[in-house]
Design a protein around this motif. Structure first.
Motif, short mmCIF file in Angstrom:
data_model
loop_
_atom_site.label_atom_id
_atom_site.label_comp_id
_atom_site.label_asym_id
_atom_site.label_seq_id
_atom_site.Cartn_x
_atom_site.Cartn_y
_atom_site.Cartn_z
N GLY A 49 9.62 -8.20 -3.56
CA GLY A 49 8.88 -9.46 -3.56
C GLY A 49 7.42 -9.31 -3.19
O GLY A 49 6.71 -10.31 -3.03
N TYR A 50 6.94 -8.08 -3.07
CA TYR A 50 5.55 -7.82 -2.72
C TYR A 50 4.89 -6.99 -3.82
O TYR A 50 5.56 -6.26 -4.56
N ILE A 51 3.56 -7.10 -3.90
CA ILE A 51 2.80 -6.38 -4.91
C ILE A 51 2.18 -5.15 -4.25
O ILE A 51 1.55 -5.23 -3.20
N TRP A 52 2.34 -3.99 -4.94
CA TRP A 52 1.89 -2.72 -4.38
C TRP A 52 1.01 -1.99 -5.39
O TRP A 52 1.07 -2.24 -6.59
N THR A 53 0.21 -1.09 -4.87
CA THR A 53 -0.59 -0.23 -5.74
C THR A 53 -0.87 1.08 -5.00
O THR A 53 -0.84 1.14 -3.77
N ILE A 54 -1.13 2.13 -5.77
CA ILE A 54 -1.45 3.46 -5.22
C ILE A 54 -2.95 3.70 -5.42
O ILE A 54 -3.46 3.50 -6.53
N ARG A 55 -3.63 4.13 -4.36
CA ARG A 55 -5.03 4.51 -4.47
C ARG A 55 -5.15 6.01 -4.22
O ARG A 55 -4.70 6.52 -3.19
N PHE A 56 -5.81 6.69 -5.16
CA PHE A 56 -5.96 8.14 -5.09
C PHE A 56 -7.45 8.46 -4.99
O PHE A 56 -8.25 8.06 -5.83
N TYR A 57 -7.83 9.17 -3.93
CA TYR A 57 -9.22 9.53 -3.66
C TYR A 57 -9.39 11.02 -4.00
O TYR A 57 -9.01 11.89 -3.21
N PRO A 58 -9.97 11.36 -5.15
CA PRO A 58 -10.07 12.77 -5.56
C PRO A 58 -10.83 13.64 -4.56
O PRO A 58 -10.53 14.82 -4.40
N ASN A 59 -11.84 13.08 -3.89
CA ASN A 59 -12.63 13.85 -2.94
C ASN A 59 -12.52 13.32 -1.51
O ASN A 59 -13.44 13.43 -0.71
N GLY A 60 -11.40 12.75 -1.19
CA GLY A 60 -11.15 12.30 0.17
C GLY A 60 -11.53 10.85 0.40
O GLY A 60 -12.36 10.27 -0.30
#
Length: 357
Positions: A57-68
């Motif tokens: 019931g919640y909205i999620w997302t993945i954040r990827f930081y290539p250089n930190g």
């Protein structure tokens, strides 16, 4: 009373019970990162993110930081965080974030175990600042044409609930299975389709309910003189069989064979557009989008233009116009020659996109 415990004798007049249960919802999301070499120059603290996905019931997302994750600070490792987009209250979740060599592969590059954290309006992200070394990502990217996958497995844990009645178990829906059995069994079939001399029995009411084109063909004023036997031209029997299966079940059969898979999807999209089966058409678009590469992009673009698949067309043009070496490779394929011969106006769209980039 002197005794601390009471002993009752005789028949119990009333007995009740209650149950405390803690429900959870499990979900997984694969975030495919393509063209990683183009992300190596991105500034520290900047990220690319997955599309949103729903879990519990919640909205999620993945954040990827290539250089930190840390701004203005160089790092030897990429960072990765799981974000909850709408935590109006505390949300308990167990999750894992790991890098896979490729989506359908068994090689797991990182080995982070499952974590449990509480996502809240004031702390809505958790993850790893030192997720994977940049040198390891470069090696992985070089070995997989610039591609790797970040996989998130997520379990949302809901608040415990106490119930004082036994839940009623509702049987799972069975309509799809029943209709599929009716198609396979052929009982009650009242129309036969002949596709390259191969016969398929079906039920007119089912087809008419699922497709306005079939409805007009089988019941409308333009119906053929005999609707018990219909010839289907310009379609392969295997494609019509998948189309019929979808009409009864709303699902596509699994296709694990890589050889010819894109071509089969292209033919199926044409059939779906021909009979106005919009959901199947969009599903084909989605799978063709995932299969875009140098060898397939030209024929897929031509198909998207001919059958008004706007999103698929834009994705193909974007792929062709990204790095200049991709355009040269695409131009060397037979599909590109067919594209130029069949629809030269598409070259204008490609050139515009290249000039913008």
């Amino acid at each position: 009373m002197g005794n601390s415990a009471l002993l009752f004798h005789g028949e119990c007049q009333s007995e009740t019970s209650s149950t405390c249960s803690t429900e959870s919802a499990m979900s997984a999301h694969n975030f495919v990162v393509r063209d990683y070499p183009l992300l190596e120059g991105i500034s520290a603290g900047k990220f690319v993110r997955s599309s949103t996905f729903n879990a519990g019931g919640y909205i999620w997302t993945i954040r990827f930081y290539p250089n930190g994750e840390l701004k203005d600070r160089s790092s030897d490792a990429a960072s990765c965080f799981l974000y909850c987009a709408n935590p109006a209250k505390d949300v308990r979740a167990r999750y894992s974030l790991n890098v896979l060599e490729k989506l359908d592969g068994d090689v797991q590059v990182t080995t982070f175990s499952c974590e449990e954290d509480t996502f809240s309006p004031t702390h809505y992200s958790w993850g790893y600042r030192n997720f994977v070394s940049r040198s390891k990502l470069k090696t992985l990217s070089d070995a997989n044409n610039g591609c790797f996958t970040v996989r998130c497995v997520l379990m949302v844990i809901h608040e415990p609930r106490t119930r004082n009645r036994r839940p009623i178990v509702v049987p799972a829906p069975s309509m799809r299975e029943s209709l599929e059995h009716m198609l396979m069994d052929g009982e009650g079939a009242d129309v036969t389709f002949s596709v390259s001399h191969q016969l398929f029995n079906a039920h007119r009411c089912v087809l008419a309910a699922r497709s306005q084109v079939f409805k007009a063909e089988l019941f409308g004023p333009l119906k053929e003189n005999t609707t018990r036997h219909i010839e289907v031209d310009d379609m392969e029997p295997q494609v019509f069989e998948v189309l019929l299966h979808f009409m009864y079940t709303d699902t596509m059969p699994d296709d694990d064979e890589d050889k010819g898979k894109i071509e089969r999807l292209q033919h199926l999209l044409v059939a779906a557009d021909r009979y106005g089966v919009d959901r199947l058409k969009v599903m084909c678009e989605d799978k063709l989008y995932e299969g875009i590469n140098v060898e397939t992009v030209a024929t897929t673009l031509l198909l998207a233009e001919q059958h008004h698949c706007k999103d698929l067309k834009e994705a193909c043009i974007q792929f062709i116009s990204s790095p200049s070496d991709i355009l040269r490779a695409v131009m060397a394929t037979d599909g590109f020659k067919q594209l130029v011969a069949s629809c030269p106006l598409l070259m204008e769209d490609i050139l515009k996109s290249v000039s913008y980039n």
